[in-house]
Design an enzyme around this catalytic site. Structure first.
Site, PDB file in Angstrom:
ATOM      1  CB  THR A 275     -43.822  21.173  -1.031  1.00  0.00           C
ATOM      2  OG1 THR A 275     -43.953  22.470  -0.484  1.00  0.00           O
ATOM      3  CG2 THR A 275     -43.674  21.331  -2.550  1.00  0.00           C
ATOM      4  CG  ASP A 276     -47.162  24.158   2.054  1.00  0.00           C
ATOM      5  OD1 ASP A 276     -46.045  24.276   1.504  1.00  0.00           O
ATOM      6  OD2 ASP A 276     -47.412  24.649   3.177  1.00  0.00           O
ATOM      7  CD  GLU A 277     -42.506  26.431  -1.023  1.00  0.00           C
ATOM      8  OE1 GLU A 277     -42.056  26.784  -2.122  1.00  0.00           O
ATOM      9  OE2 GLU A 277     -41.908  26.595   0.047  1.00  0.00           O
TER      10      GLU A 277
ATOM     11  CE1 TYR B 247     -38.642  22.059  -3.573  1.00  0.00           C
ATOM     12  CE2 TYR B 247     -40.230  23.660  -2.712  1.00  0.00           C
ATOM     13  CZ  TYR B 247     -39.652  22.400  -2.685  1.00  0.00           C
ATOM     14  OH  TYR B 247     -40.094  21.469  -1.773  1.00  0.00           O
TER      15      TYR B 247
ATOM     16  CE  LYS C  88     -41.274  18.063  -4.157  1.00  0.00           C
ATOM     17  NZ  LYS C  88     -40.488  16.821  -3.871  1.00  0.00           N
TER      18      LYS C  88
HETATM   19  P1  NAD Z   1     -32.987  18.269   1.659  1.00  0.00           P
HETATM   20  O1  NAD Z   1     -32.510  19.265   0.649  1.00  0.00           O
HETATM   21  O2  NAD Z   1     -32.569  18.423   3.070  1.00  0.00           O
HETATM   22  O3  NAD Z   1     -32.551  16.797   1.204  1.00  0.00           O
HETATM   23  C1  NAD Z   1     -32.629  16.361  -0.124  1.00  0.00           C
HETATM   24  C2  NAD Z   1     -31.818  15.076  -0.254  1.00  0.00           C
HETATM   25  O4  NAD Z   1     -31.954  14.594  -1.596  1.00  0.00           O
HETATM   26  C3  NAD Z   1     -30.309  15.268  -0.007  1.00  0.00           C
HETATM   27  O5  NAD Z   1     -29.830  14.268   0.854  1.00  0.00           O
HETATM   28  C4  NAD Z   1     -29.699  15.153  -1.401  1.00  0.00           C
HETATM   29  O6  NAD Z   1     -28.368  14.663  -1.384  1.00  0.00           O
HETATM   30  C5  NAD Z   1     -30.665  14.181  -2.060  1.00  0.00           C
HETATM   31  N1  NAD Z   1     -30.665  14.293  -3.530  1.00  0.00           N
HETATM   32  C6  NAD Z   1     -30.771  15.423  -4.275  1.00  0.00           C
HETATM   33  N2  NAD Z   1     -30.693  15.104  -5.595  1.00  0.00           N
HETATM   34  C7  NAD Z   1     -30.572  13.749  -5.676  1.00  0.00           C
HETATM   35  C8  NAD Z   1     -30.468  12.837  -6.761  1.00  0.00           C
HETATM   36  N3  NAD Z   1     -30.462  13.259  -8.032  1.00  0.00           N
HETATM   37  N4  NAD Z   1     -30.348  11.521  -6.481  1.00  0.00           N
HETATM   38  C9  NAD Z   1     -30.324  11.083  -5.188  1.00  0.00           C
HETATM   39  N5  NAD Z   1     -30.417  11.910  -4.130  1.00  0.00           N
HETATM   40  C10 NAD Z   1     -30.543  13.227  -4.366  1.00  0.00           C
HETATM   41  O7  NAD Z   1     -34.564  18.256   1.512  1.00  0.00           O
HETATM   42  P2  NAD Z   1     -35.685  18.072   2.642  1.00  0.00           P
HETATM   43  O8  NAD Z   1     -35.976  19.398   3.234  1.00  0.00           O
HETATM   44  O9  NAD Z   1     -35.322  16.922   3.500  1.00  0.00           O
HETATM   45  O10 NAD Z   1     -36.937  17.687   1.723  1.00  0.00           O
HETATM   46  C11 NAD Z   1     -37.153  16.327   1.363  1.00  0.00           C
HETATM   47  C12 NAD Z   1     -38.382  16.257   0.477  1.00  0.00           C
HETATM   48  O11 NAD Z   1     -39.512  16.774   1.165  1.00  0.00           O
HETATM   49  C13 NAD Z   1     -38.270  17.088  -0.817  1.00  0.00           C
HETATM   50  O12 NAD Z   1     -38.860  16.353  -1.865  1.00  0.00           O
HETATM   51  C14 NAD Z   1     -39.049  18.352  -0.526  1.00  0.00           C
HETATM   52  O13 NAD Z   1     -39.600  18.898  -1.699  1.00  0.00           O
HETATM   53  C15 NAD Z   1     -40.120  17.819   0.413  1.00  0.00           C
HETATM   54  N6  NAD Z   1     -40.662  18.773   1.396  1.00  0.00           N
HETATM   55  C16 NAD Z   1     -39.809  19.488   2.206  1.00  0.00           C
HETATM   56  C17 NAD Z   1     -40.355  20.324   3.180  1.00  0.00           C
HETATM   57  C18 NAD Z   1     -39.475  21.099   4.140  1.00  0.00           C
HETATM   58  O14 NAD Z   1     -39.991  21.902   4.929  1.00  0.00           O
HETATM   59  N7  NAD Z   1     -38.159  20.911   4.141  1.00  0.00           N
HETATM   60  C19 NAD Z   1     -41.751  20.436   3.302  1.00  0.00           C
HETATM   61  C20 NAD Z   1     -42.568  19.716   2.429  1.00  0.00           C
HETATM   62  C21 NAD Z   1     -42.012  18.861   1.496  1.00  0.00           C
HETATM   63  O1  DAU Z   2     -43.778  24.904   2.528  1.00  0.00           O
HETATM   64  C1  DAU Z   2     -42.937  23.803   2.371  1.00  0.00           C
HETATM   65  C2  DAU Z   2     -41.578  24.271   1.885  1.00  0.00           C
HETATM   66  O2  DAU Z   2     -40.940  24.894   3.007  1.00  0.00           O
HETATM   67  C3  DAU Z   2     -40.718  23.149   1.323  1.00  0.00           C
HETATM   68  O3  DAU Z   2     -41.325  22.625   0.176  1.00  0.00           O
HETATM   69  C4  DAU Z   2     -39.314  23.665   0.983  1.00  0.00           C
HETATM   70  O4  DAU Z   2     -38.493  22.589   0.562  1.00  0.00           O
HETATM   71  C5  DAU Z   2     -38.719  24.290   2.239  1.00  0.00           C
HETATM   72  O5  DAU Z   2     -37.440  24.845   1.952  1.00  0.00           O
HETATM   73  C6  DAU Z   2     -39.653  25.381   2.763  1.00  0.00           C
HETATM   74  O6  DAU Z   2     -39.709  26.500   1.829  1.00  0.00           O
HETATM   75  P1  DAU Z   2     -39.724  28.014   2.331  1.00  0.00           P
HETATM   76  O7  DAU Z   2     -39.268  28.883   1.233  1.00  0.00           O
HETATM   77  O8  DAU Z   2     -41.023  28.345   2.977  1.00  0.00           O
HETATM   78  O9  DAU Z   2     -38.616  27.897   3.508  1.00  0.00           O
HETATM   79  P2  DAU Z   2     -37.413  28.859   3.933  1.00  0.00           P
HETATM   80  O10 DAU Z   2     -36.879  28.333   5.220  1.00  0.00           O
HETATM   81  O11 DAU Z   2     -36.462  29.113   2.818  1.00  0.00           O
HETATM   82  O12 DAU Z   2     -38.169  30.244   4.222  1.00  0.00           O
HETATM   83  C7  DAU Z   2     -39.229  30.324   5.171  1.00  0.00           C
HETATM   84  C8  DAU Z   2     -39.766  31.749   5.130  1.00  0.00           C
HETATM   85  O13 DAU Z   2     -38.761  32.631   5.694  1.00  0.00           O
HETATM   86  C9  DAU Z   2     -40.036  32.274   3.735  1.00  0.00           C
HETATM   87  O14 DAU Z   2     -41.174  33.119   3.764  1.00  0.00           O
HETATM   88  C10 DAU Z   2     -38.787  33.076   3.387  1.00  0.00           C
HETATM   89  C11 DAU Z   2     -38.346  33.608   4.744  1.00  0.00           C
HETATM   90  N1  DAU Z   2     -36.892  33.770   4.924  1.00  0.00           N
HETATM   91  C12 DAU Z   2     -36.077  32.701   4.642  1.00  0.00           C
HETATM   92  C13 DAU Z   2     -34.712  32.783   4.823  1.00  0.00           C
HETATM   93  C14 DAU Z   2     -33.814  31.601   4.494  1.00  0.00           C
HETATM   94  C15 DAU Z   2     -36.376  34.942   5.432  1.00  0.00           C
HETATM   95  O15 DAU Z   2     -37.118  35.903   5.709  1.00  0.00           O
HETATM   96  N2  DAU Z   2     -35.027  35.013   5.627  1.00  0.00           N
HETATM   97  C16 DAU Z   2     -34.167  33.983   5.337  1.00  0.00           C
HETATM   98  O16 DAU Z   2     -32.939  34.148   5.510  1.00  0.00           O
END
Ligand code: NAD
Ligand code: DAU
Length: 357
Positions: free
Chosen positions: A136-138, A161, A165
């Site tokens: 992630t960019d985070e 988190y 990562k």
């Molecule tokens: P998600 O929370 O929707 O899915 C995570 C999955 O991992 C789930 O299906 C969960 O059951 C499984 N899991 C958790 N712990 C486990 C374990 N111990 N063994 C096996 N499976 C396990 O997450 P997502 O949003 O799909 O993100 C997927 C990946 O991409 C993550 O590594 C996250 O850091 C990364 N990522 C997410 C975003 C985003 O915007 N959502 C952006 C950049 C990177």
């Molecule tokens: O940047 C990549 C990341 O994006 C991933 O690594 C994470 O797994 C993914 O969850 C996401 O993280 P964020 O914290 O950016 O996503 P989230 O949807 O939780 O929040 C997006 C923005 O909106 C953040 O600035 C917090 C704000 N927010 C979020 C929620 C859930 C609100 O203002 N209100 C809300 O209820």
């Protein structure tokens, strides 16, 4: 450089991005076996995969990435030549209230997966091998008003988190530097699209607007995120897996920065029309709430390396992607209702008969 995987282990494939990746990869690569290992936490939902679950090149195994014996067995039995590692605890807010599971899954789980992969790769049973860490960019921390994260930006994670990562990314780097393992590492910005768990901003907004519930905006709503359609992320992952040089790191982003409040207003307005509500009605649901502790102010990704080296660019405009996403949630109210009620968790029992792999 070109790598053609014949058997991939996808971890966390029942989550948001993993399931979208499997949908596209399983169809585009019929000669490649895909084994999905997921322990089905609250975020894992096999209903995300019902339309492809009977494909001959796909199979699901319920299990934990931190179970070394199970991972070793899958790698050997399936002759895995690529691991695409999505499994993680992914929600920043949850990491603030309960960081331990984030370290256990994201750091220790990744290390165990790396170690079993190293043994498997070094045993020489597969001709070539890749370990792709989805990150992630985070991990880069927070930006001011200007500038972008490049792959050279120092890691400066701010939430439990993102720290977990970053720890995992450094372990991946260490396995490449120490053992010469052919690892890859991608770092992507905020994804949106189908099958997104409604604890995250965009699906939460859509769900709450439909149900006329409050839309919580953290702090002043001026935090900035870069948004990318999940299908564009999936396409980038496939390109990196098949064409990137071992040891490389690639940023993935949409060049699509939005202030949170602007996204909230946009989703409100798009749903006014679709729900037959008067213009501005949904915006009245907005409520500014206490800020997230340590809330990163701005993320912005420079994905030039990925474009120049491997030719990837996003295919979706945000206008198209957000419109399609809203329509998907409206057309899949049953999926949303099952997720919010928790009943999706029974599907594993009925479909797979329960019990761990
Ligand atoms: P998600 O929370 O929707 O899915 C995570 C999955 O991992 C789930 O299906 C969960 O059951 C499984 N899991 C958790 N712990 C486990 C374990 N111990 N063994 C096996 N499976 C396990 O997450 P997502 O949003 O799909 O993100 C997927 C990946 O991409 C993550 O590594 C996250 O850091 C990364 N990522 C997410 C975003 C985003 O915007 N959502 C952006 C950049 C990177
Ligand atoms: O940047 C990549 C990341 O994006 C991933 O690594 C994470 O797994 C993914 O969850 C996401 O993280 P964020 O914290 O950016 O996503 P989230 O949807 O939780 O929040 C997006 C923005 O909106 C953040 O600035 C917090 C704000 N927010 C979020 C929620 C859930 C609100 O203002 N209100 C809300 O209820």
């Amino acid at each position: 450089m070109s790598f053609v995987p014949s058997s991939i282990l996808v971890t966390g494939g029942a989550g948001f991005i993993g399931s979208n990746f499997i949908h596209s990869f399983v169809a585009a690569n019929p000669a490649c076996r895909i084994t999905n290992l997921d322990c089905l936490t609250y975020a894992g939902n096999l209903k995300n995969l019902t339309s492809i679950e009977n494909r001959p090149n796909y199979s699901f195994l319920k299990g934990d990435i931190a179970d070394a014996q199970l991972v070793a067995k899958i790698l050997a039995e399936q002759q895995v030549d690529a691991v695409v590692h999505f499994a993680a605890e992914s929600h920043v807010d949850r990491s603030i209230t309960g960081p331990e599971i984030f370290v256990r899954t994201n750091v220790l789980g990744t290390q165990i997966l790396l170690e079993e992969s190293r043994k498997h790769w070094q045993s020489g049973v597969v001709a070539d091998f890749r370990f792709l860490q989805i990150s992630t960019d985070e991990v880069y921390g927070s930006l001011g008003d200007t500038g972008f994260f490049t792959e050279e930006t120092p890691l400066a994670a701010n939430s439990p988190y993102s720290a977990s990562k970053a720890g995992a990314d450094l372990l991946v780097r260490a396995y490449h530097e120490t053992f010469g393992m052919p690892t890859l590492n991608t770092r992507c910005s905020n994804n949106y699209g189908p099958y997104h768990f409604p604890e995250k901003l965009i699906p939460l907004l859509i769900h709450n607007i439909i149900n006329k519930k409050t839309l919580p905006v953290y702090g002043d709503g001026l935090n900035i995120r870069d948004w990318l359609h999940v299908n564009d992320h999936a396409a980038a992952i496939e390109v990196v897996l098949k064409t990137a040089a071992p040891g490389s790191v690639y940023n993935i982003g949409g060049n699509n920065e939005w202030k949170n409040i602007d996204i909230v207003n946009l989703v409100c307005d798009l749903l006014d029309g679709r729900l037959g509500r008067e213009a501005g009605e949904n915006r009245r649901l907005i409520s500014f709430v206490k800020d997230r502790p340590g809330h990163d102010r701005r993320y912005a990704i420079d994905a030039t390396r990925l474009k120049n080296d491997l030719g990837w660019e996003p295919a979706y405009t945000f206008e198209q992607g957000i419109s399609e996403t809203i329509d998907w949630y409206l057309a899949n109210q049953e999926w949303v209702a099952e997720v919010t009620s928790g009943s999706y968790r029974e599907y594993y029992q009925t479909q797979y008969g329960g019990g761990a792999a």
